[in-house]
Design a protein around this motif. Structure first.
Motif, PDB file in Angstrom:
ATOM      1  N   LEU A  25      70.742 -56.388 -16.008  1.00  0.00           N
ATOM      2  CA  LEU A  25      71.874 -55.732 -15.351  1.00  0.00           C
ATOM      3  C   LEU A  25      71.514 -54.304 -14.946  1.00  0.00           C
ATOM      4  CD1 LEU A  25      74.845 -55.833 -14.504  1.00  0.00           C
ATOM      5  CD2 LEU A  25      75.446 -55.043 -16.803  1.00  0.00           C
ATOM      6  N   ALA A  26      70.804 -53.592 -15.821  1.00  0.00           N
ATOM      7  CA  ALA A  26      70.375 -52.234 -15.489  1.00  0.00           C
ATOM      8  C   ALA A  26      69.428 -52.238 -14.290  1.00  0.00           C
ATOM      9  CB  ALA A  26      69.694 -51.592 -16.704  1.00  0.00           C
TER      10      ALA A  26
ATOM     11  N   LEU B 254      71.506 -52.698 -22.436  1.00  0.00           N
ATOM     12  CA  LEU B 254      71.977 -51.442 -21.859  1.00  0.00           C
ATOM     13  C   LEU B 254      71.689 -50.272 -22.792  1.00  0.00           C
ATOM     14  CD1 LEU B 254      75.410 -52.517 -20.300  1.00  0.00           C
ATOM     15  CD2 LEU B 254      73.255 -52.046 -19.113  1.00  0.00           C
ATOM     16  N   ALA B 255      71.739 -50.531 -24.095  1.00  0.00           N
ATOM     17  CA  ALA B 255      71.409 -49.471 -25.052  1.00  0.00           C
ATOM     18  C   ALA B 255      69.949 -49.055 -24.912  1.00  0.00           C
ATOM     19  CB  ALA B 255      71.698 -49.946 -26.473  1.00  0.00           C
ATOM     20  N   ILE B 256      69.068 -50.036 -24.731  1.00  0.00           N
ATOM     21  CA  ILE B 256      67.651 -49.718 -24.530  1.00  0.00           C
ATOM     22  C   ILE B 256      67.461 -48.939 -23.235  1.00  0.00           C
ATOM     23  CG2 ILE B 256      65.380 -50.726 -24.086  1.00  0.00           C
ATOM     24  CD1 ILE B 256      66.130 -53.021 -25.926  1.00  0.00           C
ATOM     25  N   ALA B 257      68.150 -49.381 -22.170  1.00  0.00           N
ATOM     26  CA  ALA B 257      68.002 -48.719 -20.875  1.00  0.00           C
ATOM     27  C   ALA B 257      68.542 -47.296 -20.901  1.00  0.00           C
ATOM     28  CB  ALA B 257      68.718 -49.533 -19.794  1.00  0.00           C
ATOM     29  N   SER B 258      69.669 -47.094 -21.589  1.00  0.00           N
ATOM     30  CA  SER B 258      70.317 -45.782 -21.568  1.00  0.00           C
ATOM     31  C   SER B 258      69.704 -44.803 -22.558  1.00  0.00           C
ATOM     32  CB  SER B 258      71.812 -45.934 -21.871  1.00  0.00           C
ATOM     33  OG  SER B 258      72.009 -46.457 -23.176  1.00  0.00           O
TER      34      SER B 258
ATOM     35  N   ALA C 125      74.752 -37.644 -22.497  1.00  0.00           N
ATOM     36  CA  ALA C 125      75.718 -38.651 -22.951  1.00  0.00           C
ATOM     37  C   ALA C 125      75.057 -39.666 -23.869  1.00  0.00           C
ATOM     38  CB  ALA C 125      76.344 -39.351 -21.743  1.00  0.00           C
ATOM     39  N   ALA C 126      73.820 -40.051 -23.538  1.00  0.00           N
ATOM     40  CA  ALA C 126      73.102 -40.999 -24.391  1.00  0.00           C
ATOM     41  C   ALA C 126      72.786 -40.384 -25.747  1.00  0.00           C
ATOM     42  CB  ALA C 126      71.819 -41.450 -23.697  1.00  0.00           C
TER      43      ALA C 126
END
Length: 211
Positions: free
Chosen positions: A29-30, A78-82, A157-158
């Motif tokens: 998705l990212a 998404l956690a890995i990407a962000s 933010a991350a």
């Protein structure tokens, strides 16, 4: 005949989608979001690729219908990407700067830039608190306006674990003012009769966006 315990475990792992690597969907998705951001940048070159991608991500996160999936099946990736990939991207972006070019600016210019970043960060943080903005919004605004725009908002933010509500306003304001700067500053430079070097110094010291 019952399967041996090891074979039964392997069989269940391969057939049960819940046991498959949970980060693949989120990373996919990212990647789609990054590709969409690049498409926007290709159509409108004035909009930086990174800015377009992050704005799309924030907008999707603000849609209530998407939140269950974003907080569920897509969350690990998404956690890995962000976190990891975003930090890696910022490091790679920084490596694009030549230390020789930075040193060539001279100590006066370098110290001036550091002072400008610190002062703008503190002033923006103070203004945000004066307006009683909620949560991490003052901090995210300060990072975005004083450092490198939406990418700084995303990184901060991350690091802080800020929610979508706190992130949406800083991303919107940073993007809006960065876009306006592209149009307004050249017009003002013409009115003020700045030469190319003067305009470059002014734009470099005042425009927060990168990409």
């Amino acid at each position: 005949m019952p399967l041996p315990a090891r074979l039964e475990f392997v069989s269940r792992s391969e057939s049960d989608p819940a046991r498959r690597p949970g980060w693949l969907a989120g990373l996919a998705l990212a990647a789609v979001g990054a590709a969409a951001g690049y498409g926007i940048h290709s159509l409108v070159p004035a909009i930086p690729w990174l800015t377009a991608s992050l704005v799309l991500g924030v907008l999707v996160g603000c849609v209530p219908a998407f939140r269950p999936a974003l907080g569920g099946v897509f969350r690990p990736g998404l956690a890995i990407a962000s976190l990891r990939l975003l930090r890696l991207g910022i490091v790679v972006l920084g490596l694009g700067l030549s230390l020789g070019d930075i040193a060539a600016l001279g100590w006066v210019a370098i110290l001036s830039i550091v002072a400008l970043v610190i002062v703008s960060f503190l002033l923006t943080l103070l203004i945000g608190r004066m307006f009683r903005l909620e949560g991490d919004q003052p901090l995210l605004l300060a990072a975005g306006f004083s450092i490198c725009g939406v990418s700084a908002v995303g990184a901060m933010a991350a690091a802080r674990g800020s929610n979508e509500k706190d992130t949406a306003t800083p991303v919107t304001l940073v993007t809006l003012y960065g876009t306006l700067a592209i149009v307004v500053l050249p017009l003002l430079a013409s009115i003020l009769r700045l030469d190319t070097q003067q305009f470059g110094h002014w734009a470099g010291a005042s425009v927060h966006d990168v990409g």
